[in-house]
Design an enzyme around this catalytic site. Structure first.
Site, mmCIF file in Angstrom:
data_model
loop_
_atom_site.group_PDB
_atom_site.id
_atom_site.type_symbol
_atom_site.label_atom_id
_atom_site.label_comp_id
_atom_site.label_asym_id
_atom_site.label_seq_id
_atom_site.Cartn_x
_atom_site.Cartn_y
_atom_site.Cartn_z
ATOM 1 N N ASP A 110 -1.286 -6.212 -3.785
ATOM 2 C CA ASP A 110 0.044 -7.127 -3.564
ATOM 3 C C ASP A 110 1.446 -7.060 -2.576
ATOM 4 O O ASP A 110 1.625 -8.246 -2.392
ATOM 5 C CB ASP A 110 1.146 -7.784 -4.880
ATOM 6 C CG ASP A 110 -0.086 -6.885 -5.594
ATOM 7 O OD1 ASP A 110 -1.243 -8.117 -6.299
ATOM 8 O OD2 ASP A 110 0.232 -6.468 -6.989
ATOM 9 N N HIS A 159 2.244 2.330 -7.530
ATOM 10 C CA HIS A 159 0.899 2.421 -8.740
ATOM 11 C C HIS A 159 0.913 3.464 -9.941
ATOM 12 O O HIS A 159 0.651 4.568 -9.453
ATOM 13 C CB HIS A 159 -0.566 2.505 -7.439
ATOM 14 C CG HIS A 159 -1.281 0.948 -8.640
ATOM 15 N ND1 HIS A 159 -1.894 1.448 -9.558
ATOM 16 C CD2 HIS A 159 -1.868 -0.142 -8.432
ATOM 17 C CE1 HIS A 159 -3.024 1.126 -9.861
ATOM 18 N NE2 HIS A 159 -2.789 -0.115 -9.566
#
Ligand code: CMC
Length: 434
Positions: free
Chosen positions: A369, A311
């Site tokens: 996710d 991320h």
């Protein structure tokens, strides 16, 4: 929005033989910022920051992330506390108004949203314009944009009341549109919203009921759906939110701005990663194949990445991923799918990656996710719908950020500059001389 940054000294920049003092500003928490607004006027130079890795684009009071510590707060409240204790509509109210509602406010808000869920009958014709195998995100980009055609005249963005009605319409109609995008892709008739169901119950029913058989909403699954919406509701100035702000900075219709956000969300580096993560787990297929894929992810010459890992902001475990992992187990338990092979692959992959020097040194942890795909798969959604569900939930964040921008006294049209490296001025060469 009232601007609240506080002066906190200055930073000195030496450039072109000149020394320049730039103001340093503090927010309530998080890194200070150097205010470079006057840089061009004073030096004739721009700053260069592709990907905005060191650039704050606005002041905001909605969501705070501490990427090193793995913290996510909506209006100051930790995401895990909200996921465990509140409902999605309560979180919508919080994001939009800054405070949690009391019981009467929540009742009134729920009632308002519930009574905006229907779509104009003419709206259904938009769906029919799509090929039956159209990706539901393509359908979402077009149909949500089409809302602007229905409400353009009644959306004066300078009128707070009209802006508020636009937010109600968006939050209320998004599940109806998303469910229709799903129904259209599977060739089943649309199911109308029902006012006696909660937001998430209603959405699940609109997706899964058929004329031949109603959908019995399982409360554990409805709660899981609601949690998934809460986890995705906002995430400060990410790519799609910045897209919505940039589109809105010109004064454009808010429904069209949200369609722009949906378009940006679709990409696999952003919201599309949940679909890509599940496809990857399916491709890996079994635990014994994991080392091969981990090796590929580490190979600089192979474009393959572990989807659902890494991320831009979190250099620690994504706090949303922790809740999502727990929700995933709850859903698989209630559906009696504890032995789901995809979950076995995911858990083993996570274990191996978290111990691997490559992932450890680059601080690559599972993001939201990673487990959302398995959960949504168990709930019965096809992979193409995963990013649609993300868009549905993120709509409140987009519109809250749009509202904040609209009322920010320092707001101007967004207009980044560039460093030009193309051809310098030259004379036109006629076609027969080239
Ligand atoms: N697998 C393997 N290597 C990776 C991965 C990954 N998933 N993510 C980053 N890296 C490596 C990358 O190759 C780079 O290595 P090096 O420094 O040797 O060149 C380093 O880690 C930094 O990566 P980056 O691409 O420069 O980092 P970024 O901040 O620009 O990208 C990201 C962040 C999320 C796009 C990226 O981590 C990624 O592509 N992850 C997979 C897609 C994904 O799961 N996206 C969902 C994000 S969470 C949902 C949302 O908020 O949208």
């Amino acid at each position: 929005m009232e601007n609240k940054t506080k002066p906190n000294g200055s930073a000195t920049l030496s450039v072109g033989g000149k020394s320049l003092d730039l103001p340093v500003l503090s927010g309530s928490v998080g890194p200070d910022v150097i205010d470079v607004k006057s840089l061009y006027a004073q030096t004739g130079m721009f700053t260069l920051d592709p990907g905005f890795t060191s650039t704050a684009s606005c002041e905001s009071q909605i969501t705070y992330i501490d990427g090193d510590e793995g913290v996510l707060l909506y209006r100051g409240y930790p995401i895990d506390q909200l996921a465990d204790n509140s409902s999605f509509l309560e979180v919508c109210y919080l994001l939009l108004n800054g405070e949690l509602p009391n019981a009467a406010e929540l009742d009134e808000y729920t009632n308002t949203i519930t009574h905006h869920t229907m779509l104009h009958t003419q709206f259904d014709r938009f769906f029919e314009g799509y090929r039956r195998d159209a990706h539901p995100m393509a359908v979402m980009v077009g149909t949500v944009g089409a809302l602007s055609a229905f409400y353009h005249d009644s959306t004066d963005i300078n009128d707070p009341m009209q802006r508020m009605i636009a937010t109600h319409r968006l939050i209320a109609k998004m599940p109806t549109i998303a469910a229709r995008a799903h129904k259209y892709s599977v060739g089943q008739p649309f199911v109308s919203p029902r006012n006696d169901l909660s937001y998430s119950e209603n959405f699940l029913r609109m997706c899964f009921a058929v004329p031949a058989e109603d959908y019995e909403v399982n409360p554990v699954l409805a709660k899981a759906m609601d949690k998934i919406f809460i986890l995705h509701a906002d995430h400060e100035q990410n790519a799609s939110t910045s897209t919505v702000r940039l589109a809105g900075s010109s004064g454009a219709n808010p429904f069209a701005c949200i369609a722009a956000g949906i378009a940006c969300l679709w990409g696999p580096s952003h919201g599309g990663a949940n679909e890509a993560a599940l496809n990857m787990l399916r491709e890996i297929g079994s635990v014994d194949k994991i080392p091969e894929y981990v090796k590929r992810a580490k190979d600089k010459d192979d474009p393959f990445r572990l989807m659902g890992f890494g991320h831009r902001v979190y250099k620690n475990y994504d706090p949303r991923a922790k809740v999502m992992q727990q929700t995933c187990h709850e859903v698989l338990d209630v559906l009696d799918k504890r032995d789901e092979p995809l979950l076995q692959v995911a858990m083993e992959l996570e274990k191996i990656a978290l111990e691997d020097e490559y992932f450890v040194s680059k601080k690559l942890y599972p993001n939201i996710d990673f487990y959302s795909g398995i959960t949504l798969n168990a709930l019965g959604f096809p992979t193409e719908m995963y990013t649609v569900l993300f868009a549905l939930a993120r709509t409140v964040g987009w519109i809250a950020q749009w509202e904040e921008m609209t009322t920010d006294p320092t707001q101007r049209i967004g207009r980044p500059r560039q460093v030009y490296t193309g051809a310098t001025e030259r004379n036109y060469v006629p076609l027969d001389k080239r």
